[in-house]
Design a protein around this motif. Structure first.
Motif, mmCIF file in Angstrom:
data_model
loop_
_atom_site.group_PDB
_atom_site.id
_atom_site.type_symbol
_atom_site.label_atom_id
_atom_site.label_comp_id
_atom_site.label_asym_id
_atom_site.label_seq_id
_atom_site.Cartn_x
_atom_site.Cartn_y
_atom_site.Cartn_z
ATOM 1 N N LEU A 463 21.212 12.364 -10.024
ATOM 2 C CA LEU A 463 20.381 12.985 -8.987
ATOM 3 C C LEU A 463 19.490 11.955 -8.312
ATOM 4 O O LEU A 463 19.226 12.040 -7.100
ATOM 5 C CB LEU A 463 19.546 14.111 -9.587
ATOM 6 C CG LEU A 463 20.349 15.311 -10.125
ATOM 7 C CD1 LEU A 463 19.427 16.339 -10.752
ATOM 8 C CD2 LEU A 463 21.167 15.949 -9.008
ATOM 9 N N GLY A 464 19.023 10.967 -9.065
ATOM 10 C CA GLY A 464 18.202 9.913 -8.467
ATOM 11 C C GLY A 464 18.986 9.094 -7.459
ATOM 12 O O GLY A 464 18.501 8.804 -6.355
ATOM 13 N N LEU A 470 20.889 9.891 0.013
ATOM 14 C CA LEU A 470 20.535 10.875 1.035
ATOM 15 C C LEU A 470 19.416 10.352 1.930
ATOM 16 O O LEU A 470 19.461 10.498 3.157
ATOM 17 C CB LEU A 470 20.129 12.189 0.367
ATOM 18 C CG LEU A 470 19.873 13.379 1.290
ATOM 19 C CD1 LEU A 470 21.137 13.715 2.071
ATOM 20 C CD2 LEU A 470 19.423 14.597 0.483
ATOM 21 N N ALA A 471 18.423 9.726 1.317
ATOM 22 C CA ALA A 471 17.301 9.181 2.089
ATOM 23 C C ALA A 471 17.774 8.064 3.021
ATOM 24 O O ALA A 471 17.363 7.986 4.188
ATOM 25 C CB ALA A 471 16.216 8.662 1.148
ATOM 26 N N ALA A 472 18.657 7.198 2.515
ATOM 27 C CA ALA A 472 19.180 6.111 3.342
ATOM 28 C C ALA A 472 19.990 6.668 4.508
ATOM 29 O O ALA A 472 19.913 6.160 5.639
ATOM 30 C CB ALA A 472 20.041 5.174 2.498
ATOM 31 N N SER A 473 20.748 7.713 4.234
ATOM 32 C CA SER A 473 21.553 8.321 5.299
ATOM 33 C C SER A 473 20.664 8.957 6.358
ATOM 34 O O SER A 473 20.923 8.850 7.561
ATOM 35 C CB SER A 473 22.504 9.372 4.709
ATOM 36 O OG SER A 473 23.373 8.787 3.767
ATOM 37 N N LEU A 474 19.615 9.638 5.925
ATOM 38 C CA LEU A 474 18.676 10.246 6.876
ATOM 39 C C LEU A 474 17.999 9.176 7.718
ATOM 40 O O LEU A 474 17.786 9.360 8.929
ATOM 41 C CB LEU A 474 17.638 11.073 6.131
ATOM 42 C CG LEU A 474 18.135 12.390 5.500
ATOM 43 C CD1 LEU A 474 17.074 12.989 4.594
ATOM 44 C CD2 LEU A 474 18.519 13.384 6.594
ATOM 45 N N ALA A 756 27.755 16.108 5.213
ATOM 46 C CA ALA A 756 27.419 15.958 6.626
ATOM 47 C C ALA A 756 26.444 14.799 6.846
ATOM 48 O O ALA A 756 26.666 13.926 7.697
ATOM 49 C CB ALA A 756 26.832 17.255 7.168
ATOM 50 N N VAL A 757 25.368 14.788 6.080
ATOM 51 C CA VAL A 757 24.334 13.768 6.282
ATOM 52 C C VAL A 757 24.845 12.380 5.913
ATOM 53 O O VAL A 757 24.666 11.411 6.670
ATOM 54 C CB VAL A 757 23.070 14.112 5.462
ATOM 55 C CG1 VAL A 757 22.044 12.991 5.575
ATOM 56 C CG2 VAL A 757 22.478 15.428 5.926
ATOM 57 N N VAL A 848 33.134 12.474 0.228
ATOM 58 C CA VAL A 848 31.738 12.700 -0.154
ATOM 59 C C VAL A 848 31.546 14.130 -0.638
ATOM 60 O O VAL A 848 30.852 14.387 -1.637
ATOM 61 C CB VAL A 848 30.801 12.409 1.038
ATOM 62 C CG1 VAL A 848 29.364 12.791 0.702
ATOM 63 C CG2 VAL A 848 30.873 10.945 1.430
ATOM 64 N N SER A 849 32.166 15.094 0.041
ATOM 65 C CA SER A 849 32.070 16.491 -0.370
ATOM 66 C C SER A 849 32.649 16.682 -1.773
ATOM 67 O O SER A 849 32.080 17.397 -2.610
ATOM 68 C CB SER A 849 32.814 17.380 0.633
ATOM 69 O OG SER A 849 32.859 18.714 0.191
ATOM 70 N N MET A 850 33.790 16.033 -2.033
ATOM 71 C CA MET A 850 34.416 16.141 -3.351
ATOM 72 C C MET A 850 33.524 15.501 -4.424
ATOM 73 O O MET A 850 33.360 16.047 -5.530
ATOM 74 C CB MET A 850 35.776 15.462 -3.327
ATOM 75 C CG MET A 850 36.577 15.619 -4.609
ATOM 76 S SD MET A 850 38.288 15.060 -4.403
ATOM 77 C CE MET A 850 38.040 13.331 -4.029
#
Length: 872
Positions: A463-464, A470-474, A756-757, A848-850
């Motif tokens: 999770l970390g 996720l933060a890098a992608s945003l 998506a992100v 990524v979804s998988m």
């Protein structure tokens, strides 16, 4: 799952029970329907390759372009034939021969235009020179008179060399002034030296008479513009016309001593090569998809019989989808043809989930019949929900103004249901009839999701890392770009694209200019005056530009020149010189005085050629001398004839313009065209935007391909932003209605949010901008990305997080994920840049979804379960 989902699963179980009562009848009926559907599609499903009408004509910029196209139809769908020759004279001669052949086929080639060609320009061509340049030309022709006079009595290659020799001889002090002298003939000596050097190399280039007489370097490139006949019922509408041009060029080149380069570009040629690339890619992609899907299916099912059953089921769904497309739309377009790859990848998901759950139940001791019924009762609800959400992702395309992708949404979205229907009808019947009997089935697969179990022992780490990614992608989202130029989606090594980019860099690409339709001549001249002040504009052409200025003064210069040159000017016919005379002329030139520095290079080349000829045998020496003779004389008669024809020009106005030229500039009701040429290379997006912005500041309705590309990109981006929101809203609503649990809805949406992100952010990392083709992936990820989450949440009704990785559900999620990634990923190897980028983005997003389903979602569930466990 909710009662609604359970009822759907029970309904599918009852349906399969009915199918299994008469499996042979179900198989025959299904295969008959498949055959009829395939037959109907083959006869009624056409191909519409007209990309011009893929976007709604009601948009303002489309109306402007349609108005321009209707006013000047000869400028629409133009093909450019680019002829490059070693010399200007050969370019002229080859282009003239090519034009003559093209005009023999009015059924294939319309509105043929070569700028400066025809009797009108032969007579008036010199009037288009600026007055100072015309006066300079007159001075050069007057100075060349002594040299031309020496050739008047005898004109062959030996005579040309003899003239050079005589002018190099020291002039007696008592010689009269005037006449040709060595210093004034330096350009002649230099050009002659180049021809001798090429003769020594074995391929003599024609002496550059046009450059010598005209002063400036002559153009060796000719561009012919025409409208080819297009047949939009063919996959390549321009194939017949383009093949005809290439055949004519090849036939003409067979008569040339050295081939002339002939290349095709323009919208027609680029679309032809793009369609060829896409159609070949679609055929290869369909085959590659089937092969890759078959490999993954076999690795998952471990049975050749199950593999064959699966492929037959997929083909049945495809045939039904194709028939639906034939009935509802009637054709495929450049985008909707991708439904084959899309529906194979999606249909395999249903097949895998059904068969792996079936094998799992068989391994537990159920009979084939009971296992099939219970499979539908168990996974039917999630399969139905996945079909609805996936179709919603496709159907989100339908309301957009981008008709090409709207048709794809309708066809592929409905194809999802045909794939599901085949999986719950034909598939169970085939399994019941042909599956191996009496063998102990195993639920294990060659592709085991247990490889991800170790990651679940560190849920905090998983999770970390997810939060960091996720933060890098945003953070990368503000840097995502959209490439609005469809030229960049095509193969840059293709002839049409590479030629266009070369022309654009040289400022010779007319299809990248902007055009404005002025209501009258006064408005056209006012716009032109204002546009010429812009730094982004290189030139502006109107019909007034086609009528040269200072005609009275220019005619006066030409009359004086005609009087000076005499009536016999231009009447020069070459004869062939005997080889002995040519050899003697080369030797005489070598032995002549080299007092003039201007002649040093000529002497050196003459001596080198003389030495080379001495070392050759008689046959080869004769061949070389004959070729040199032709090279020295071939271009001069045509050049003198061109100049002589222009000496008798008379003043004219726009009413005298030839029809094939006037129709490109004058329209009905007094309308005129204003053509604006960019100062920069507008194949670059930033330069195109600067050019468009500056021109629109003067003429807001100016149109042309740069505007079409830029505005179409905005339309497409807006369309897909809406499609993405539609898909997200519809999928979320559908899942909530079925699951009736907000927590489960959030769990299902985790994979799609991450996909998506992260996928959009990754485009920045891999330096791949969004474009017309790959942006399709974003709404699709919403519809397809939730499928895996739905299956996992459904399985959680009966199994704990710890048991998930030993179930058919997780095995199916991994296997179906690999099939979709493989099926879409093979598009990445297409030579069409747009198709390749779509394949990359779809494969990346689904991967990524998988990963989110197999790694992140279980870690989240595991962490939540640990947090909920009471402390001891």
């Amino acid at each position: 799952m909710s009662a609604l989902a359970d009822r759907f699963g029970s309904a599918l179980a009852h349906w399969v029970t009915a199918v299994l009562r008469r499996p042979k009848l179900a198989i025959v009926a299904s295969l008959l329907a498949t055959g009829l559907a395939a037959y109907y599609a083959a006869g009624h499903l056409g191909v519409n390759t007209d990309t011009a009408n893929m976007i709604s004509p009601t948009l303002a910029w489309r109306r402007d372009f349609i108005e321009y196209r209707d006013a000047f139809p000869v400028r629409d769908r133009n093909l450019l034939i680019v002829v490059d020759a070693p010399s200007a004279a050969r370019a002229d001669a080859f282009s003239a021969a090519l034009l003559a052949e093209l005009r023999k086929r009015p059924d294939l080639y319309h509105s043929i235009l070569l700028q400066g060609e025809g009797e009108f320009f032969e007579r008036n061509g010199l009037l288009y020179l600026p007055l100072p340049e015309l006066e300079q030309l007159a001075d050069r022709l007057a100075a060349a008179q002594p040299l031309l006079g020496l050739l008047q009595s005898r004109f062959d290659g030996a005579a040309v060399l003899d003239v050079a020799t005589r002018t190099l001889e020291p002039r007696p002090a008592s010689a009269p002034a005037g006449g040709a002298d060595a210093a004034g003939l330096e350009p002649f000596y230099s050009a002659l030296a180049s021809t001798l050097a090429s003769a020594r190399a074995g391929a003599p280039q024609p002496l550059a008479w046009r450059s010598l007489l005209g002063g400036a370097a002559p153009a060796t490139r000719k561009i012919i513009v025409l409208q080819p006949e297009l047949d939009y019922t063919r996959m390549q509408p321009a194939s017949v016309a383009l093949a005809g041009i290439r055949a004519i060029a090849a036939e003409l080149n067979a008569q040339e001593p050295e081939p002339v380069t002939v290349r095709l570009t323009g919208t027609v040629a680029m679309e032809h090569e793009e369609l060829l690339s896409v159609s070949q890619g679609a055929a290869l992609g369909a085959i590659a998809t089937m092969v890759l899907v078959a490999i993954v299916l076999y690795a998952s099912l471990r049975s050749w019989r199950f593999l064959v059953i699966s492929i037959v089921t997929l083909l049945s769904g495809l045939s039904l989808t194709a028939a639906f497309a034939a009935i509802t739309v009637g054709h495929l377009n450049l985008l909707s043809i991708a439904f084959v790859v899309l529906n194979v990848g999606l249909g395999s998901d249903y097949v895998i989930h059904v068969l792996l759950r079936h094998k799992e139940l068989l391994a537990e001791g159920h009979s084939t019949h009971d296992a099939l019924v219970e499979t539908m009762r168990g996974v039917g609800s999630s399969l139905g929900l996945c079909a609805v959400t996936t179709a919603a992702g496709f159907y989100s395309f339908i309301p957009t103004t981008f008709r090409g992708v709207s048709e794809l949404g309708l066809i592929a979205g409905t194809g999802v249901f045909f794939g599901l229907f085949a999986s719950v009808t034909l598939l169970p019947a085939l399994v019941a009839q042909f599956a191996p009997k009496g063998e102990r089935e195993t639920a294990k697969t060659l592709i085991d999701p247990k490889i991800f179990v170790p990651l679940q022992r560190r849920p905090r780490v998983v999770l970390g890392v997810t939060v960091v990614v996720l933060a890098a992608s945003l953070a990368a989202l503000p840097f995502v770009t959209f490439d609005s130029n469809p030229i960049h989606l095509r193969n840059p090594r293709s002839e049409s694209v590479s030629t266009l980019l070369e022309l654009a860099a040289a400022g010779e690409a007319p299809l990248l200019n902007l055009d404005a339709v002025a209501p009258d001549d006064a408005t056209a001249q006012r716009w032109a005056a204002e546009l010429r002040k812009l730094p982004e504009v290189r030139a502006v052409v109107t019909v007034a530009s086609l009528v040269p200025g200072d005609q009275a003064e220019k005619v006066g210069v030409l009359e004086d020149l005609a009087l000076l040159l005499g009536p016999e000017f231009g009447d020069l016919a070459p004869v062939r010189a005997p080889a002995d005379a040519m050899r003697s002329a080369v030797a005489s030139l070598t032995a002549s005085s080299a007092a003039s520095p201007a002649a040093a290079g000529l002497h050196a080349e003459a001596a080198a050629l003389d030495a080379a000829l001495a070392g050759e045998g008689a046959p080869e020496r004769q061949r070389r001398l004959e070729a040199l003779d032709a090279a020295l004389t071939s271009d001069l008669p045509a050049e003198l004839g061109r100049l002589a024809a222009g000496l008798h020009a008379e003043p004219f106005d726009r009413s005298a313009l030839p029809e094939n030229l006037a129709e490109r500039w004058l329209a009905s009701q007094g309308r005129e065209l204003v053509e604006v040429m960019p100062a920069e290379d507008v194949s670059d997006n930033a330069a195109a935007r600067r050019f468009i912005g500056a021109v629109h500041g003067v003429v807001p309705k100016a149109t042309g391909l740069p505007v079409v590309y830029e505005e179409a990109s905005r339309t497409v981006v807006n369309a897909f932003e809406l499609a993405f929101l539609y898909a997200l809203a519809m999928v979320s609503a559908i899942i909530f209605v079925v699951l009736r649990d907000l927590k489960d809805v959030l769990l299902v949406m985790v994979p799609i949010v991450l996909a998506a992100v992260v996928t959009i952010g990754a485009t920045v990392l891999i330096s791949m901008p969004l474009n017309y083709a790959n942006i399709i992936a974003l709404p699709l990820l919403v519809g397809m990305g939730v499928d895996n989450g739905i299956h996992v949440v459904h399985r959680m009704r009966t199994d704990s997080v710890a048991q998930l990785f030993d179930t058919s559900t997780m095995r199916a999620v991994l296997a179906s994920g690999l099939t979709t990634v493989a099926s879409f990923g093979n598009l990445a190897f297409s030579s069409h840049v747009g198709t390749a980028s779509m394949g990359i983005l779809l494969a990346l997003g689904l991967a990524v979804s998988m990963a989110a389903t197999l790694i992140v979602l279980p870690a989240w569930l595991n962490r939540r379960a640990r947090a909920a466990r009471p402390a001891h």
